[in-house]
Design an enzyme around this catalytic site. Structure first.
Site, PDB file in Angstrom:
ATOM      1  N   LYS A  13     -11.018  -0.599 -29.239  1.00 51.13           N
ATOM      2  CA  LYS A  13     -11.258  -2.279 -28.525  1.00 51.13           C
ATOM      3  C   LYS A  13     -10.152  -3.064 -28.806  1.00 51.13           C
ATOM      4  CE  LYS A  13     -13.523  -1.057 -33.267  1.00 51.13           C
ATOM      5  NZ  LYS A  13     -13.467  -1.086 -34.715  1.00 51.13           N
ATOM      6  N   GLY A  14      -8.718  -2.096 -28.392  1.00 51.07           N
ATOM      7  CA  GLY A  14      -7.454  -3.568 -27.685  1.00 51.07           C
ATOM      8  C   GLY A  14      -7.552  -3.763 -27.125  1.00 51.07           C
ATOM      9  N   GLU A  70      -5.955  -0.830 -20.695  1.00 47.32           N
ATOM     10  CA  GLU A  70      -5.268  -0.052 -21.701  1.00 47.32           C
ATOM     11  C   GLU A  70      -4.332  -1.916 -22.711  1.00 47.32           C
ATOM     12  OE1 GLU A  70      -4.908   1.715 -24.391  1.00 47.32           O
ATOM     13  OE2 GLU A  70      -4.590   3.392 -23.786  1.00 47.32           O
ATOM     14  N   ASP A  71      -3.955  -1.541 -23.667  1.00 44.21           N
ATOM     15  CA  ASP A  71      -3.659  -2.398 -24.396  1.00 44.21           C
ATOM     16  C   ASP A  71      -2.241  -1.914 -24.109  1.00 44.21           C
ATOM     17  OD1 ASP A  71      -4.052  -0.772 -26.106  1.00 44.21           O
ATOM     18  OD2 ASP A  71      -4.267  -2.138 -27.678  1.00 44.21           O
ATOM     19  N   ASP A  83       1.933   4.393 -25.255  1.00 40.03           N
ATOM     20  CA  ASP A  83       2.566   4.811 -26.194  1.00 40.03           C
ATOM     21  C   ASP A  83       2.882   6.406 -25.940  1.00 40.03           C
ATOM     22  OD1 ASP A  83       4.127   4.967 -28.635  1.00 40.03           O
ATOM     23  OD2 ASP A  83       2.521   5.277 -29.755  1.00 40.03           O
ATOM     24  N   LYS A 124       5.506   0.819 -24.150  1.00 37.19           N
ATOM     25  CA  LYS A 124       6.315   1.616 -24.363  1.00 37.19           C
ATOM     26  C   LYS A 124       7.168   3.196 -24.659  1.00 37.19           C
ATOM     27  CE  LYS A 124       4.935   0.758 -29.191  1.00 37.19           C
ATOM     28  NZ  LYS A 124       4.359   1.107 -31.367  1.00 37.19           N
ATOM     29  N   PHE A 163       7.006  -1.332 -33.732  1.00 36.55           N
ATOM     30  CA  PHE A 163       4.818  -1.810 -33.646  1.00 36.55           C
ATOM     31  C   PHE A 163       4.493  -2.946 -33.384  1.00 36.55           C
ATOM     32  CE2 PHE A 163       0.831  -1.274 -35.528  1.00 36.55           C
ATOM     33  CZ  PHE A 163       0.320   0.439 -34.961  1.00 36.55           C
ATOM     34  N   VAL A 164       3.848  -3.321 -32.453  1.00 37.89           N
ATOM     35  CA  VAL A 164       2.997  -4.618 -32.520  1.00 37.89           C
ATOM     36  C   VAL A 164       1.955  -5.208 -32.834  1.00 37.89           C
ATOM     37  CG1 VAL A 164       4.332  -5.361 -29.791  1.00 37.89           C
ATOM     38  CG2 VAL A 164       2.537  -4.593 -29.749  1.00 37.89           C
ATOM     39  N   ASP A 183      -4.002  -4.388 -33.191  1.00 38.03           N
ATOM     40  CA  ASP A 183      -4.824  -4.127 -34.856  1.00 38.03           C
ATOM     41  C   ASP A 183      -3.271  -3.234 -35.544  1.00 38.03           C
ATOM     42  OD1 ASP A 183      -5.092  -1.551 -33.990  1.00 38.03           O
ATOM     43  OD2 ASP A 183      -6.287  -1.377 -35.536  1.00 38.03           O
ATOM     44  N   ARG A 200      -6.129  -8.417 -34.313  1.00 39.93           N
ATOM     45  CA  ARG A 200      -6.489  -8.108 -32.719  1.00 39.93           C
ATOM     46  C   ARG A 200      -6.797  -9.683 -32.755  1.00 39.93           C
ATOM     47  NH1 ARG A 200      -7.667  -3.372 -31.711  1.00 39.93           N
ATOM     48  NH2 ARG A 200      -8.796  -1.896 -33.351  1.00 39.93           N
TER      49      ARG A 200
HETATM   50  P1  IMP Z   1      -0.713   6.239 -26.416  1.00 42.15           P
HETATM   51  O1  IMP Z   1      -1.760   8.390 -26.826  1.00 42.15           O
HETATM   52  O2  IMP Z   1       0.478   6.679 -27.889  1.00 42.15           O
HETATM   53  O3  IMP Z   1      -0.284   6.534 -25.863  1.00 42.15           O
HETATM   54  O4  IMP Z   1      -1.345   5.898 -27.868  1.00 42.15           O
HETATM   55  C1  IMP Z   1      -2.354   4.359 -27.432  1.00 42.15           C
HETATM   56  C2  IMP Z   1      -2.366   3.417 -28.221  1.00 42.15           C
HETATM   57  O5  IMP Z   1      -2.108   3.318 -29.639  1.00 42.15           O
HETATM   58  C3  IMP Z   1      -2.947   2.452 -27.743  1.00 42.15           C
HETATM   59  O6  IMP Z   1      -4.059   2.050 -27.237  1.00 42.15           O
HETATM   60  C4  IMP Z   1      -3.311   1.769 -29.169  1.00 42.15           C
HETATM   61  O7  IMP Z   1      -4.340   1.439 -29.240  1.00 42.15           O
HETATM   62  C5  IMP Z   1      -1.936   2.364 -30.281  1.00 42.15           C
HETATM   63  N1  IMP Z   1      -0.839   1.960 -29.976  1.00 42.15           N
HETATM   64  C6  IMP Z   1       0.100   2.709 -29.805  1.00 42.15           C
HETATM   65  N2  IMP Z   1       1.278   1.612 -30.086  1.00 42.15           N
HETATM   66  C7  IMP Z   1       0.787   0.652 -31.195  1.00 42.15           C
HETATM   67  C8  IMP Z   1       1.514  -0.665 -31.747  1.00 42.15           C
HETATM   68  O8  IMP Z   1       3.145  -1.094 -31.091  1.00 42.15           O
HETATM   69  N3  IMP Z   1       0.196  -1.173 -31.757  1.00 42.15           N
HETATM   70  C9  IMP Z   1      -0.757  -1.069 -31.887  1.00 42.15           C
HETATM   71  N4  IMP Z   1      -1.534  -0.245 -31.415  1.00 42.15           N
HETATM   72  C10 IMP Z   1      -0.877   0.581 -30.501  1.00 42.15           C
END
Ligand code: IMP
Length: 177
Positions: free
Chosen positions: A40-41, A96-97, A100, A128, A149-150, A156, A162
């Site tokens: 949902k981000g 994507e939001d 990470d 990130k 962490f944001v 969220d 959110r």
């Molecule tokens: P990845 O697969 O580790 O790149 O994760 C991506 C997803 O993790 C994002 O779409 C977010 O939903 C969640 N996420 C990663 N870091 C954060 C953060 O700092 N705040 C909130 N959600 C995060």
């Protein structure tokens, strides 16, 4: 208890979203694009970005879940909701939001490129990159951020925050014993 520290203001977000929208519009002159938001981000980012794009833009949404907890990604990504249409020969922008570890975008890039889109681009508001576990190539990045962490602007913690218009760093506040 956790504490929120203002990190990126709504004005800076708006300026950046407008710049990304302009770049996307320039990259697809006269061509329709499908924005695919990762639920949902990315929903709030997608809503704002779409209004800064001047070429024909339609929406779709996809949902995945990753096993693990806040700080630790298990490495496994599972599809919860697929897009509603064929992507063959279409211009796709995955929205994507935050990227990470990169595991989600890596999974979705593989999934979507197997559908033979004409072009597939990735847009993320936040990057990130210091936490990357796999290499991913992102076409449109809003802000590169450190390992914090944001929340806010769609992002969220346990579904909260959110709806905040700015982006905040979530800081654990410790009480002395
Ligand atoms: P990845 O697969 O580790 O790149 O994760 C991506 C997803 O993790 C994002 O779409 C977010 O939903 C969640 N996420 C990663 N870091 C954060 C953060 O700092 N705040 C909130 N959600 C995060």
């Amino acid at each position: 208890m956790e504490k929120l520290r203002l990190f990126i203001t709504r004005e800076r977000i708006a300026a950046k979203v407008s710049e990304l929208g302009r770049r996307i519009s320039e990259d697809f002159p006269g061509e329709p694009v499908i924005l695919i938001g990762v639920l949902k981000g990315a929903s709030i980012f997608l809503a704002d970005l779409a209004r800064q794009i001047t070429v024909d833009a339609t929406f779709d949404f996809i949902s995945v879940s990753s096993y693990g907890n806040l700080m630790q990604h298990s490495g496994e990504v599972r599809l919860i909701k697929d897009v509603d249409q064929s992507l063959e020969d279409r211009n796709i922008i995955l929205v994507e939001d935050i990227v990470d570890t990169g595991l989600t975008v890596n999974y979705l890039t593989n999934l979507l490129s197997a559908r033979h889109p004409r072009r597939l681009k990735i847009a993320t508001l936040l990057d990130k990159s210091c936490r990357r576990m796999v290499t991913v190539s992102i076409d449109y990045v809003g802000f590169a951020i450190p390992d914090q962490f944001v929340v806010g602007y769609g992002m969220d913690v346990a579904e909260h925050y959110r709806n905040l218009s700015d982006i905040f760093v979530l800081e654990p506040s410790f009480t002395a014993m």
